[in-house]
Write an enzyme that holds these catalytic residues in place. Structure first.
Site, short mmCIF file in Angstrom:
data_model
loop_
_atom_site.label_atom_id
_atom_site.label_comp_id
_atom_site.label_asym_id
_atom_site.label_seq_id
_atom_site.Cartn_x
_atom_site.Cartn_y
_atom_site.Cartn_z
N ASP A 68 0.04 -7.62 -5.83
CA ASP A 68 0.36 -9.02 -5.57
C ASP A 68 -0.03 -9.38 -4.13
OD1 ASP A 68 1.95 -11.59 -6.20
OD2 ASP A 68 2.96 -10.83 -4.42
N GLU A 112 -2.63 -7.43 -11.37
CA GLU A 112 -2.21 -7.17 -10.00
C GLU A 112 -2.07 -5.67 -9.76
OE1 GLU A 112 0.26 -11.16 -8.69
OE2 GLU A 112 1.34 -9.57 -9.73
#
Length: 233
Positions: A45, A117
């Site tokens: 992320d 991610e």
């Protein structure tokens, strides 16, 4: 290919792992009951956010902080990340538990976005920031180019409707094809059909609207004029 044991880097993903265990972990959902990808998701992320921020900063030197923040939010939202995951067929390689397999978890936006991610996070650990950038930019670059002058683009359903209206053609028809699982974790499939030109596509998403948006985007990409414009962009 059915979801199961990964046999290498996901199709169309430009990184070969020196440590295959990182790839295996990135592709393992917590429902599989093994070492799973949530920590890599946490890392990825941040890496995705950094690389998106860097690319937007370079692309739009005259945009304000607030404008760049909105553009970044558009690119890193769940639906956008899930679309990137589908582009590299990531869902086909996920390790999922029996329940998620039965409910079609490999098509769900939340699972795909998290796995994407995690994959970027694993790439960063495997090869550093340059490896992560080299793997992500071929996927991210066209999306940033599509932002044009830095305005947040209209959603695919709106763009498709305007394209048809501008040519006095019938509006698209949307149909729910499948809804698998129970709320709040459901996977939807929807069909977008055009009468003229005769085109249709099936999209997937974590809600009916998300599936319709995905289907509309697929139809847009198949329109002859759209293909031509992309080729010359």
């Amino acid at each position: 290919m059915r979801p199961g044991t990964p046999t290498g880097s996901p199709l169309k993903y430009r990184h070969r792992f020196a440590e295959p265990a990182l790839l295996e972990t990135a592709l393992t959902h917590r429902s599989a009951g093994r070492a799973h990808n949530e920590r890599l998701e946490f890392l990825g992320d941040a890496v995705v956010g950094l690389l998106v921020t860097e690319a937007l900063y370079a692309k739009f030197p005259n945009r304000t902080e607030g404008e760049l923040t909105r553009l970044r939010a558009e690119l890193v939202r769940e639906a956008s990340l899930a679309a990137m995951a589908r582009e590299i067929e990531l869902g086909e390689y996920l390790r999922l538990g029996p329940g998620e397999l039965k409910s079609g978890g490999w098509r769900r936006d939340s699972i795909l976005a998290d796995a994407f991610e995690a994959l970027v996070g694993a790439t960063w650990l495997d090869g550093g920031i340059e490896a992560a950038r080299a793997a992500l930019m071929p996927i991210l670059g066209p999306r940033i180019a599509a932002l044009g002058d830095g305005c947040i683009p209209k959603d695919p359903k709106t763009r498709l409707q305007e394209w048809l209206q501008g040519r006095a053609l019938p509006l698209p028809e949307y149909e729910l094809v499948e809804a698998v699982g129970n709320p709040p974790q459901q996977a939807f499939s929807a069909r977008c059909r055009l009468r003229e030109p005769a085109l249709e596509a099936i999209g997937h998403g974590g809600s009916r609207r998300a599936a319709e948006l995905d289907a509309a985007a697929r139809v847009l990409a198949a329109l002859p004029e759209q293909r031509g414009s992309q080729a010359t962009a």
